[in-house]
Design a protein around this motif. Structure first.
Motif, PDB file in Angstrom:
ATOM      1  N   LEU A  41      -3.977  50.000  18.200  1.00 58.91           N
ATOM      2  CA  LEU A  41      -2.739  50.044  17.429  1.00 58.91           C
ATOM      3  C   LEU A  41      -1.971  48.732  17.531  1.00 58.91           C
ATOM      4  CD1 LEU A  41      -1.664  53.681  18.284  1.00 58.91           C
ATOM      5  CD2 LEU A  41      -2.180  52.813  15.994  1.00 58.91           C
ATOM      6  N   PHE A  42      -1.986  48.103  18.705  1.00 69.62           N
ATOM      7  CA  PHE A  42      -1.325  46.816  18.866  1.00 69.62           C
ATOM      8  C   PHE A  42      -1.988  45.767  17.975  1.00 69.62           C
ATOM      9  CE2 PHE A  42      -1.076  42.671  21.061  1.00 69.62           C
ATOM     10  CZ  PHE A  42       0.299  42.468  21.005  1.00 69.62           C
ATOM     11  N   THR A  43      -3.316  45.802  17.928  1.00 69.71           N
ATOM     12  CA  THR A  43      -4.061  44.855  17.088  1.00 69.71           C
ATOM     13  C   THR A  43      -3.750  45.086  15.610  1.00 69.71           C
ATOM     14  OG1 THR A  43      -5.864  44.784  18.714  1.00 69.71           O
ATOM     15  CG2 THR A  43      -6.363  44.002  16.491  1.00 69.71           C
ATOM     16  N   LEU A  44      -3.737  46.358  15.202  1.00 65.61           N
ATOM     17  CA  LEU A  44      -3.433  46.681  13.809  1.00 65.61           C
ATOM     18  C   LEU A  44      -2.002  46.293  13.452  1.00 65.61           C
ATOM     19  CD1 LEU A  44      -5.167  50.183  13.529  1.00 65.61           C
ATOM     20  CD2 LEU A  44      -5.936  48.042  12.485  1.00 65.61           C
ATOM     21  N   GLU A  45      -1.101  46.434  14.435  1.00 61.31           N
ATOM     22  CA  GLU A  45       0.287  46.026  14.198  1.00 61.31           C
ATOM     23  C   GLU A  45       0.378  44.519  14.007  1.00 61.31           C
ATOM     24  OE1 GLU A  45       4.712  46.479  16.272  1.00 61.31           O
ATOM     25  OE2 GLU A  45       2.890  46.789  17.466  1.00 61.31           O
ATOM     26  N   ARG A  46      -0.314  43.753  14.849  1.00 60.59           N
ATOM     27  CA  ARG A  46      -0.316  42.300  14.728  1.00 60.59           C
ATOM     28  C   ARG A  46      -0.875  41.863  13.385  1.00 60.59           C
ATOM     29  NH1 ARG A  46      -0.297  39.125  19.493  1.00 60.59           N
ATOM     30  NH2 ARG A  46      -0.767  37.384  18.077  1.00 60.59           N
TER      31      ARG A  46
ATOM     32  N   LEU B  26       1.277  57.844  19.769  1.00 60.15           N
ATOM     33  CA  LEU B  26       0.065  57.293  20.370  1.00 60.15           C
ATOM     34  C   LEU B  26      -0.843  58.406  20.883  1.00 60.15           C
ATOM     35  CD1 LEU B  26      -1.728  55.100  21.623  1.00 60.15           C
ATOM     36  CD2 LEU B  26      -0.139  55.009  23.569  1.00 60.15           C
ATOM     37  N   SER B  27      -0.264  59.403  21.525  1.00 62.11           N
ATOM     38  CA  SER B  27      -1.060  60.507  22.069  1.00 62.11           C
ATOM     39  C   SER B  27      -1.777  61.277  20.973  1.00 62.11           C
ATOM     40  CB  SER B  27      -0.168  61.453  22.877  1.00 62.11           C
ATOM     41  OG  SER B  27       0.378  60.793  23.996  1.00 62.11           O
TER      42      SER B  27
ATOM     43  N   ASP C 288     -15.490  49.857  14.810  1.00 65.49           N
ATOM     44  CA  ASP C 288     -15.637  51.250  14.409  1.00 65.49           C
ATOM     45  C   ASP C 288     -14.450  52.082  14.880  1.00 65.49           C
ATOM     46  OD1 ASP C 288     -17.441  53.581  13.483  1.00 65.49           O
ATOM     47  OD2 ASP C 288     -16.983  54.128  15.549  1.00 65.49           O
ATOM     48  N   ARG C 289     -14.006  51.847  16.092  1.00 67.89           N
ATOM     49  CA  ARG C 289     -12.867  52.595  16.621  1.00 67.89           C
ATOM     50  C   ARG C 289     -11.588  52.264  15.861  1.00 67.89           C
ATOM     51  NH1 ARG C 289     -13.765  52.125  23.217  1.00 67.89           N
ATOM     52  NH2 ARG C 289     -15.307  53.828  23.399  1.00 67.89           N
ATOM     53  N   GLY C 290     -11.408  50.995  15.517  1.00 74.50           N
ATOM     54  CA  GLY C 290     -10.225  50.615  14.756  1.00 74.50           C
ATOM     55  C   GLY C 290     -10.191  51.261  13.388  1.00 74.50           C
TER      56      GLY C 290
END
Length: 263
Positions: A59-64, A41-42, A23-25
């Motif tokens: 964001l790191f997960t979405l980037e990957r 990011l802020s 949900d957060r993603g």
């Protein structure tokens, strides 16, 4: 930018059925839709109402996964997110049936035609057709507007019973978008009920300055309203009377032509 929060769980399913991290993603992805520029990011953490560290991991997960890219400071969406939208459009029966009809409507009238569905308190435009002579950069696929002040929105809200309509208007934030936006709930109720009776809605400069549009409901085989189609133009180019005389019959003919194909 206002914070984006999820509505309360309405179906009373247990907490074990809810994946908070997913949900957060999704919430972070939605934030990008409200900004035409890359975001820090802020800014993303604040808009999504998330701790900075949580937003960073998302964001790191979405980037990957290829949905987001960053230069180390600013984050932006990548074309891969279009897979989500194209999957919806390809699987939506109403869109697949209406798009060819919209193309014929737009070509015959030499005007832009659009289709919208109701999503919460907003309308979302999910199909669009434009004659080649017209360039338009505003309402496009995925564009959202408040339902209460748009012709497509009022047509879609008209499918509710009077009691349901009162409750729906009570839940909405009736903030004016132009000096002409009607925000009085009693007047809105009266207007939408009247639109239901006449089978169309005409909205004049309430959603966008200098723009008016007319919409009709799209009904499936059992007469249930599943979408709304509209045509609009700048007030200096097309009068309200011309919309009723020239646009409305074409819209009604288009809606009627697909009714038997919608299940």
């Amino acid at each position: 930018m206002p914070k984006l929060k999820r509505a309360a769980n309405a179906d009373n399913r247990g907490a074990t059925d809810f994946i908070e991290s997913l949900d957060r993603g999704l919430r972070v992805l939605e934030i990008f839709g409200g900004s035409r520029q890359p975001m820090t990011l802020s800014d993303l953490a604040k808009a999504a109402d998330l701790p900075r560290a949580t937003a960073r991991r998302i964001l790191f997960t979405l980037e990957r996964a290829g949905f987001v890219a960053t230069d180390g400071k600013l984050f932006r969406l990548m074309p891969r997110v279009l897979v989500l939208a194209s999957s919806y459009l390809a699987s939506n029966h109403v869109v697949s049936v209406l798009q060819p009809a919209l193309d014929r409507l737009s070509s015959g009238a030499q005007e832009i035609a659009s289709m919208a569905i109701l999503d919460g308190n907003d309308v979302v435009f999910v199909a669009r057709a434009s004659p080649t002579r017209i360039f338009s950069a505003g309402i496009d696929i995925g564009y959202r507007l408040p339902a209460f002040c748009t012709s497509v929105g009022r047509v879609l809200l008209s499918r509710l019973s009077d009691d349901e309509l009162v409750a729906a208007l009570d839940r909405m934030e009736l903030a004016p978008l132009t000096p002409f936006t009607v925000t009085d709930k009693k007047l809105l109720l009266k207007t939408i009920v009247a639109d239901r009776a006449q089978g169309y809605s005409l909205v004049d400069r309430e959603a966008e300055p200098g723009f008016r549009s007319v919409s009709v409901p799209v009904r499936r085989y059992d007469s249930a309203i599943v979408a709304a189609i509209n045509m609009g133009a700048h007030v200096d180019r097309v009068s309200a009377a011309e919309m009723i005389e020239r646009f409305l019959p074409r819209l009604r003919e288009t809606a009627a032509s697909v009714k038997s194909m919608l299940v």
